[in-house]
Enzyme design. Structure first.
Site, PDB file in Angstrom:
ATOM      1  CD  GLU A 100     -13.364 -27.888  19.840  1.00 22.36           C
ATOM      2  OE1 GLU A 100     -14.056 -28.920  19.923  1.00 22.36           O
ATOM      3  OE2 GLU A 100     -12.292 -27.842  19.206  1.00 22.36           O
ATOM      4  CG  HIS A 123     -17.564 -31.163  18.061  1.00 28.53           C
ATOM      5  ND1 HIS A 123     -17.735 -31.976  16.974  1.00 28.53           N
ATOM      6  CD2 HIS A 123     -16.314 -30.646  17.940  1.00 28.53           C
ATOM      7  CE1 HIS A 123     -16.633 -31.961  16.223  1.00 28.53           C
ATOM      8  NE2 HIS A 123     -15.752 -31.148  16.788  1.00 28.53           N
ATOM      9  CG  HIS A 133      -5.884 -34.529  14.638  1.00 25.49           C
ATOM     10  ND1 HIS A 133      -5.305 -33.281  14.768  1.00 25.49           N
ATOM     11  CD2 HIS A 133      -7.210 -34.353  14.842  1.00 25.49           C
ATOM     12  CE1 HIS A 133      -6.249 -32.384  15.026  1.00 25.49           C
ATOM     13  NE2 HIS A 133      -7.405 -32.997  15.076  1.00 25.49           N
ATOM     14  CD  GLU A 163     -14.364 -32.748  13.774  1.00 23.70           C
ATOM     15  OE1 GLU A 163     -14.140 -31.587  14.180  1.00 23.70           O
ATOM     16  OE2 GLU A 163     -14.331 -33.743  14.536  1.00 23.70           O
ATOM     17  CB  ALA A 192      -9.737 -27.075  20.984  1.00 21.98           C
TER      18      ALA A 192
HETATM   19  N1  ASP Z   1     -11.122 -27.640  15.952  1.00 24.39           N
HETATM   20  C1  ASP Z   1      -9.845 -28.232  16.061  1.00 24.39           C
HETATM   21  C2  ASP Z   1      -9.819 -29.671  15.638  1.00 24.39           C
HETATM   22  O1  ASP Z   1     -10.875 -30.161  15.348  1.00 24.39           O
HETATM   23  C3  ASP Z   1      -9.364 -28.074  17.385  1.00 24.39           C
HETATM   24  C4  ASP Z   1      -8.257 -27.104  17.316  1.00 24.39           C
HETATM   25  O2  ASP Z   1      -7.485 -27.169  16.414  1.00 24.39           O
HETATM   26  O3  ASP Z   1      -8.156 -26.267  18.175  1.00 24.39           O
HETATM   27  O4  ASP Z   1      -8.857 -30.433  15.820  1.00 24.39           O
HETATM   28  N1  SER Z   2      -9.155 -28.741  14.173  1.00 23.41           N
HETATM   29  C1  SER Z   2      -8.439 -29.549  13.288  1.00 23.41           C
HETATM   30  C2  SER Z   2      -6.977 -29.389  13.543  1.00 23.41           C
HETATM   31  O1  SER Z   2      -6.558 -28.782  14.468  1.00 23.41           O
HETATM   32  C3  SER Z   2      -8.804 -29.196  11.883  1.00 23.41           C
HETATM   33  O2  SER Z   2      -9.101 -27.840  11.762  1.00 23.41           O
HETATM   34  O3  SER Z   2      -6.176 -29.879  12.833  1.00 23.41           O
HETATM   35 ZN    ZN Z   3     -13.773 -30.871  16.001  1.00 22.36          ZN
END
Ligand code: ASP
Ligand code: SER
Ligand code: ZN
Length: 640
Positions: A404, A407, A533, A431, A374
């Site tokens: 989301e 943001h 990430h 965040e 996302a």
């Molecule tokens: N909100 C999450 C993040 O910031 C996105 C997710 O994990 O779906 O990575």
């Molecule tokens: N959205 C972030 C993740 O998916 C932290 O919640 O890791």
């Molecule tokens: Zn985010």
């Protein structure tokens, strides 16, 4: 999520950057730079007017590069193919080169007395980006190609599993072939309660990442070289310098915050391990060892809410299962997003533009590869905001939808700032916005929007159930939020060589989270690469900060609303006064050091874990009682 600002490339320039001490108007980064400035004769030094012209031109270049870069990145994330990978690599390389050029040119103004605001912008440019390309021919291209490739490998990852197994079929239904993707694996881990199968799914997803490892190691070399050219020891030092404070002080600060909240985590860990032990027995969940990572309902064991049913205390009263409510009321993904928008509107924010609804990707398309992780975007730095999400009808994704949109509403609130400041006060703020709103999804709020019957609102006797369910997500996340970048800091500063990447990752997972691998990992494993990430190259400490900040914001909002009662029952739905004050912080963007923004909304200048502790205080007492007589902790040092 990965928040894209104007573009991946522009993000390289600005969105993920922050500045050095904004009060120092004559700053240079290093002693060398200051010395050099001091020996330049006054008549050859650039003037304030030169700086103004430089910043104006930089702003134009950043915007122009940003829009094309954002479009390429959007198309790539929505249609992952060889061609779109190549296109995004090209625009990112252009962005990286622009960022490097501006960082070098900005050094000209070292030692020049500038108004505070101009100094802030110049220092932001000097910090370059979080992924700086070395300033030599070919380096930006090589870096961008690697980064695009890593992202695409994650986006298209799949693995084999026996889809005819009845327990798997129970969750997934009929699947064509034996290959599944991360979305399916996610559902399996959330719903399977069979350790042999959870292990297969967990290990299966980790077959996508070993091919990333060499590229990752090369990328580390490149951005370290880039960071050193900018005057930092390594890329980790560059990242830590993005918080309006000394880089070392930032590392100390996150440890301080963790120290505040870790006793709560320890109690939760102890309780959950005890309950899992009762379900799975001593062989699967030994009582003095870290918990097996595949048993916690989430691919990375970062949130545990999906196994609430396993740990649900018999005496804790009935809580609220948002997934069940959404399904009962026939919500679909679109309605979930509309509902989240409605929350922001109720606080006085203008509705999202039509283009949001025309251009966002809200459900997973069947006919092509997309980056399902996302994210929220602003394509033009103005009103062209969008999300991209493969939304499922679950309580978890209902939260993510709010996340989301947070943001997007932030991006729109600061759109009138100069491009340098079109960013969060710090990246943790960005965040935290939508998550703070989602903390207001209380039973009473669910009644107000018609998702829950008044008669089903849990009474006070269900407080522990409500808090435990929340803690399984919010408290469980804290050590994970902290350790992902602790790992990257060690990778960047050379503490971990590529051969040690995986063991170093698991050492941190064990130390901070108290979890362990279900079985020995193979020599080529690259488990960090199985978390978005890492290949997606999105810094992660922002999430740790966000999980602290969102409770601070929530508490401040509830105080402003005059709410009396436990914090977990407070919702600021419909409160336009809180909305106006929230907006005052949001529209500042990154124009001031983050403590100023924090103060504007909360009246305090420090990040502080006491709001999350207050929120969960009744649960802490409950857990301590439940854990009496249990052995808590694991061999990083027992908590009792
Ligand atoms: N909100 C999450 C993040 O910031 C996105 C997710 O994990 O779906 O990575
Ligand atoms: N959205 C972030 C993740 O998916 C932290 O919640 O890791
Ligand atoms: Zn985010």
């Amino acid at each position: 999520m990965k928040r894209l600002f104007l573009a991946t490339s522009c993000l390289a320039v600005l969105a993920l950057s922050a500045c050095q001490d904004g009060q120092t108007v004559e700053a240079g980064n290093t002693v060398d730079e200051l010395t050099q400035a001091a020996v330049t004769p006054a008549e050859q030094r650039p003037t304030v007017q030169d700086a103004r012209e430089f910043l104006d031109a930089a702003e134009r270049d950043i915007v122009a590069n940003g829009i094309i870069g954002a479009r390429a990145a959007w198309i790539n994330a929505n249609f992952v193919t060889e061609d779109t990978n190549a296109l995004v690599a090209q625009t990112s390389a252009d962005g990286a080169k622009l960022s490097t050029r501006l960082a070098n040119e900005a050094k000209r103004f070292n030692g020049v007395s500038l108004p505070v605001d101009m100094r802030r912008k110049i220092d932001m440019l000097k910090r370059g980006s979080n992924f700086p390309a070395p300033n030599r021919p070919g380096a930006a291209e090589e870096l961008s190609e690697i980064m695009a490739g890593l992202d695409a490998t994650y986006a298209t990852g799949k693995f084999n599993i026996d889809t005819d197994n009845p327990k798997i079929k129970d969750v997934l239904g009929e699947v064509e072939g034996d290959t599944i993707n991360l979305g399916e694996a996610t559902r399996l881990l959330a719903q399977l309660r069979d350790p042999e199968l959870t292990q297969q799914v967990w290990e299966g997803w980790r077959t996508v990442s070993p091919p990333m490892k060499n590229d990752y190691a090369r990328m580390v070399e490149l951005i370290n070289e880039g960071a050193q050219e900018l005057g930092y020891d390594d890329a980790g030092a560059l990242w830590r310098a993005g918080y309006d404070m000394d880089a070392d002080a930032f590392a100390t600060e996150v440890d301080r915050l963790w120290g505040q909240v870790s006793p709560l985590y320890d109690q939760l860990h102890c309780f959950v391990r005890g309950e899992l032990n009762e379900t799975y027995g001593n062989d699967v969940v030994p009582l003095d060892e870290p918990i097996r990572a595949d048993l916690l309902g989430n691919m990375w064991a970062q949130t545990w809410g999906n196994i609430y049913d396993v740990v649900e205390p018999a005496d804790a009263g009935a809580g609220v299962d948002v997934t069940a409510l959404l399904k009962d009321q026939d919500y679909d993904a679109l309605k979930m997003v509309e509902t989240a928008e409605g929350f922001f509107e109720s606080m006085g924010f203008a509705p999202l533009p039509d283009t949001f609804w025309e251009r966002s990707l809200i459900t997973k398309p069947q006919d092509r590869e997309v980056q399902c992780h996302a994210s929220a975007w602003n394509l033009d730095g103005q009103d062209d905001v969008r999300i991209k999400m493969c939304t499922e009808v679950t309580g978890e994704d209902f939260d993510t939808v709010h996340h989301e949109l947070g943001h997007n509403f932030y991006q729109r609130a600061y759109k009138n700032q100069p491009v340098f400041y079109q960013s969060g006060a710090n990246d943790g703020f960005h965040e935290a916005i939508g998550d703070m709103i989602a903390l207001s999804i209380t039973p009473d709020y669910l009644v107000q929007i018609g998702l829950l019957d008044e008669a089903d609102v849990p009474g006070e006797d269900a407080d522990i159930a409500l808090l435990l369910r929340a803690a399984m997500d919010k408290v469980a996340f804290l050590p994970f939020g902290l350790l992902v970048d602790k790992w990257r800091w060690q990778v960047f500063d050379g503490t971990l060589s590529p051969d040690e990447y995986n063991d170093g990752w698991w050492a941190l997972r064990e130390q901070y989270q108290g979890i362990q691998v279900p079985d020995e990992r193979s020599a080529n494993a690259f488990d960090p690469g199985a978390k978005y990430h890492i290949p997606g190259n999105t810094p992660y400490m922002r999430y740790f900060l966000s999980y602290i900040l969102q409770f601070q914001f929530h508490k401040a909002a509830c105080d402003q609303a005059g709410f009396e009662g436990p914090l977990h029952r407070c919702s600021v739905y419909g409160n336009t006064d809180v909305g106006a004050r929230f907006n005052a912080m949001l529209e500042m963007g990154q124009s001031k050091p983050w403590p100023d923004a924090l103060e504007a909304f909360t009246g305090t200048r420090d990040m502080d874990g006491s709001a999350i502790l207050e929120y969960f205080a009744p649960l802490m007492t409950y857990l301590e009682t439940q854990n009496e007589g249990r052995t808590c902790g694991w061999d990083r040092g027992a908590s009792e």
